[in-house]
Design a protein around this motif. Structure first.
Motif, short mmCIF file in Angstrom:
data_model
loop_
_atom_site.label_atom_id
_atom_site.label_comp_id
_atom_site.label_asym_id
_atom_site.label_seq_id
_atom_site.Cartn_x
_atom_site.Cartn_y
_atom_site.Cartn_z
N GLU A 47 7.83 -5.62 -5.47
CA GLU A 47 8.50 -6.15 -6.74
C GLU A 47 9.35 -7.42 -6.55
N ASP A 48 9.95 -7.58 -5.35
CA ASP A 48 10.59 -8.59 -4.94
C ASP A 48 9.82 -9.88 -4.89
N VAL A 49 8.64 -9.67 -4.28
CA VAL A 49 7.67 -10.64 -4.27
C VAL A 49 7.39 -11.36 -5.24
N PHE A 50 7.05 -10.49 -6.46
CA PHE A 50 6.50 -10.91 -7.76
C PHE A 50 7.71 -11.62 -8.51
N LEU A 51 8.91 -11.13 -8.32
CA LEU A 51 9.96 -11.51 -9.37
C LEU A 51 10.68 -12.54 -8.93
N ARG A 52 10.56 -12.52 -7.46
CA ARG A 52 11.54 -13.86 -6.71
C ARG A 52 10.65 -15.08 -6.45
N ASN A 53 9.36 -14.91 -6.71
CA ASN A 53 8.66 -16.02 -6.39
C ASN A 53 7.97 -16.62 -7.66
N CYS A 54 8.50 -16.09 -8.75
CA CYS A 54 7.97 -16.56 -10.31
C CYS A 54 9.21 -16.99 -10.95
N LYS A 55 9.82 -18.20 -10.64
CA LYS A 55 10.97 -18.77 -11.40
C LYS A 55 10.83 -20.33 -11.38
N PRO A 56 11.71 -20.89 -11.90
CA PRO A 56 11.78 -22.13 -11.97
C PRO A 56 12.11 -22.75 -10.76
N GLY A 57 11.28 -23.98 -10.29
CA GLY A 57 11.60 -24.69 -9.01
C GLY A 57 10.90 -24.29 -7.77
N MET A 58 10.15 -23.04 -7.97
CA MET A 58 9.67 -22.62 -6.81
C MET A 58 8.20 -23.42 -6.31
N ARG A 59 8.06 -23.65 -4.97
CA ARG A 59 6.98 -24.66 -4.41
C ARG A 59 5.75 -23.74 -5.08
N GLY B 240 -3.24 -15.89 -7.02
CA GLY B 240 -4.14 -17.23 -7.07
C GLY B 240 -4.20 -18.03 -8.51
N VAL B 241 -4.54 -17.03 -9.38
CA VAL B 241 -4.49 -17.55 -10.85
C VAL B 241 -3.06 -18.19 -11.36
N ILE B 242 -1.84 -17.56 -10.91
CA ILE B 242 -0.67 -17.97 -11.18
C ILE B 242 -0.39 -19.22 -10.35
N ASP B 243 -0.45 -19.13 -9.12
CA ASP B 243 -0.15 -20.38 -8.45
C ASP B 243 -1.16 -21.81 -8.79
N ALA B 244 -2.10 -21.42 -9.35
CA ALA B 244 -3.12 -22.49 -9.86
C ALA B 244 -2.85 -22.89 -11.45
N SER B 245 -2.01 -22.25 -12.01
CA SER B 245 -1.69 -22.33 -13.34
C SER B 245 -0.48 -23.31 -13.56
N GLU B 246 -0.49 -24.41 -13.93
CA GLU B 246 0.79 -25.16 -14.06
C GLU B 246 1.87 -24.50 -14.98
N GLY B 247 3.12 -24.52 -14.46
CA GLY B 247 4.39 -23.92 -15.29
C GLY B 247 4.24 -22.43 -15.65
N ILE B 248 3.29 -21.74 -15.29
CA ILE B 248 3.46 -20.29 -15.73
C ILE B 248 4.39 -19.71 -14.96
N ALA B 249 4.63 -19.96 -13.64
CA ALA B 249 5.56 -19.38 -12.86
C ALA B 249 6.80 -19.72 -13.09
N ASP B 250 7.30 -20.59 -13.94
CA ASP B 250 8.53 -21.14 -14.35
C ASP B 250 8.95 -19.97 -15.51
N SER C 99 3.16 0.24 -11.10
CA SER C 99 4.10 -0.77 -11.27
C SER C 99 3.23 -1.99 -12.18
N GLN C 100 3.57 -2.27 -13.55
CA GLN C 100 2.90 -2.97 -14.27
C GLN C 100 3.68 -4.58 -14.51
N PHE C 101 3.14 -5.48 -13.82
CA PHE C 101 3.72 -6.99 -14.08
C PHE C 101 3.16 -7.87 -14.92
N THR C 102 3.97 -8.67 -15.70
CA THR C 102 3.36 -9.62 -16.45
C THR C 102 4.08 -11.09 -15.92
N VAL C 103 3.27 -12.10 -15.72
CA VAL C 103 3.84 -13.37 -15.47
C VAL C 103 3.51 -14.44 -16.68
#
Length: 292
Positions: free
Chosen positions: A205-217, A252-262, A280-284
């Motif tokens: 959970e920490d990996v998904f929630l903390r690495n999908c937010k504005p400003g992440m590399r 891989g999908v998320i990191d290649a999609s501009e802006g979605i992680a924001d 666990s069910q995650f949506t980004v």
């Protein structure tokens, strides 16, 4: 029109198709939102189909796939559900993967397995949307599966919904089967989950929630998800690697999609099954925030 979010779903045991749960309710909610936004189709990577060979990925192009039987679920829950394979998109994805240097092939004989159609039935009970299933690779290299996700990510711009279906904590060797076998109760919790399962579930959970937010590399989520395979409790939480590859694909999908992680990630629902299996069910991403 907003771009589709990306889902990582833990499909759990076969009984998740037959029994009501928080996860099932959330899957239906996500399906209703997708239909309301007129998705063109669904692209999925599951956990029960892997291709043999270096860098080989198969894509399902069987025009009339059958369903593998589902244990502990009444046939009325799935037998009459009509699968709708998207053969043209499957052929296109093969071309995309080959152009990216992968050894991709069509597979005209593959019959669908419950890891994918369980999710489709729950999300779209009225009618299956055109769907393409992408295999894993049997070497279970997390970086390879993230690369597959980065290639198909461009399909989001054409309103395809991309889903990975595996497991956050999915170790059949550590599950408690007696309550399901004796009483058909997959949600019985006579004892708490083991500490290792709880620890890995929280790290996931920490990996998904903390690495999908504005400003992440860019690439941060993929780094975090793939690094989880070196977590001290990974082998406790995953007796085999197959149910983790869909998470790498989604990263891989998320990191290649501009802006979605924001837009951030949400843990939309969660159910513990068989004592030690955490679904666990995650949506980004969000439909609304990406509206033009």
């Amino acid at each position: 029109m907003g771009l589709p979010p990306v889902h990582f779903f833990s499909h759990g045991s076969t009984m998740m198709l037959g029994e009501e749960s928080k996860s099932a309710t959330y899957w239906k909610q996500c399906g209703d939102e997708a239909l309301a936004h007129n998705i063109k189709g669904v692209v999925m990577m599951g956990a029960h189909w892997d291709a043999r060979g270096t860098n080989r990925i198969d894509v399902a192009t069987n025009p009339d796939p059958q369903k593998s039987p589902v244990a502990y679920v009444h046939p009325s829950k799935y037998v009459d559900y009509k699968l709708v394979p998207d053969v043209s998109t499957g052929n296109r994805i093969v071309g995309m993967l080959n152009a990216a240097g992968l050894n991709a092939r069509t597979n005209e004989t593959f019959d669908w397995i419950h890891d994918t159609y369980l999710i489709l039935i729950r999300m779209f009970p009225g009618r299956c949307p055109p769907t393409t299933i992408v295999s894993m690779n049997a070497r279970f290299d997390p970086h390879l599966h993230a690369r597959v996700g980065s290639v198909v990510a461009q399909l989001r711009e054409e309103n395809y919904l991309i889903i990975g279906t595996g497991g956050a904590v999915h170790n059949l060797y550590r599950n408690h089967w007696w309550q399901m076998l004796r009483h058909t109760d997959n949600f019985a919790m006579p004892v708490p989950p083991e500490a290792a399962m709880m620890e890995f579930r929280q790290s996931f959970e920490d990996v998904f929630l903390r690495n999908c937010k504005p400003g992440m590399r860019k690439g941060t989520l993929t780094s975090g998800v793939t690094r989880l395979m070196k977590h001290p409790q990974f082998r406790d939480a995953h007796g085999t690697d197959d149910h983790f590859m869909a998470a790498c694909f989604v990263a891989g999908v998320i990191d290649a999609s501009e802006g979605i992680a924001d837009d951030g990630a949400v843990l939309g629902a969660e159910d513990w099954e068989l004592v030690n299996m955490c679904n666990s069910q995650f949506t980004v991403g969000k439909w609304v925030s990406q509206a033009a």
